[in-house]
Enzyme design. Structure first.
Site, short mmCIF file in Angstrom:
data_model
loop_
_atom_site.label_atom_id
_atom_site.label_comp_id
_atom_site.label_asym_id
_atom_site.label_seq_id
_atom_site.Cartn_x
_atom_site.Cartn_y
_atom_site.Cartn_z
N GLY A 1 0.81 -1.22 0.00
CA GLY A 1 0.00 0.00 0.00
C GLY A 1 0.84 1.27 0.00
N CYS A 2 1.89 1.27 0.80
CA CYS A 2 2.76 2.46 0.89
C CYS A 2 3.51 2.70 -0.41
CB CYS A 2 3.73 2.32 2.06
SG CYS A 2 2.87 2.22 3.66
#
Length: 150
Positions: free
Chosen positions: A43-44
């Site tokens: 996600g990051c």
């Protein structure tokens, strides 16, 4: 949690090259300050790459992008290099800015409770006031949503 209209808390942290950076260095520009949990996680990485892809659009709007996590300076350096991230990444292992901005919170994952960074974005105006607080943002749409607000 900080509110819109409040003065953004000042901070001074090291960037991916070990250079000391303060929020006040960006007076006169809008600041997109996003807090994220960890370098090189799915996600990051998607969130960072979305900000990188739109970076020229942020520049056209006189805005700088700053990502903060508790990862080390060397972790940020590798992360930025691997994904060609053109914006500032700041290391906050002591949770100085993370706690000042209220994003160090209890999280639940697979029934386990732990403390961690809740993915949050702040838009700060040219005078250092918070224009917008965006809690629990989605990594894939965060950059586009911020651009629409600028």
């Amino acid at each position: 949690m900080l509110q819109e209209g409040m003065q953004a808390p000042a901070f001074t942290l090291a960037d991916k090259d070990g250079k000391i950076v303060s929020l006040s260095d960006f007076r006169g520009k809008k600041v997109v300050l996003y807090f994220y949990p960890k370098d090189n996680t799915p996600g990051c990485t998607r969130q960072a790459c979305a900000f990188a892809a739109a970076y020229s659009e942020f520049e056209k709007k006189n805005a700088v992008v700053i990502g903060i996590s508790k990862d080390s300076v060397s972790s940020h350096e590798k992360f930025a290099e691997k994904y060609n991230l053109p914006f500032v990444l700041l290391s906050d292992p002591e949770l100085q800015a993370i706690q000042a901005y209220g994003v160090w919170q209890e999280k639940k994952l697979y029934g386990k409770t732990s403390m961690g960074v809740v993915r949050t974005t702040f838009i700060i105006d040219e005078q250092g006031k918070i224009l917008k607080v965006m809690p629990k943002v989605k990594p894939d749409t965060n950059a586009a949503e911020v651009l629409m607000l600028l």
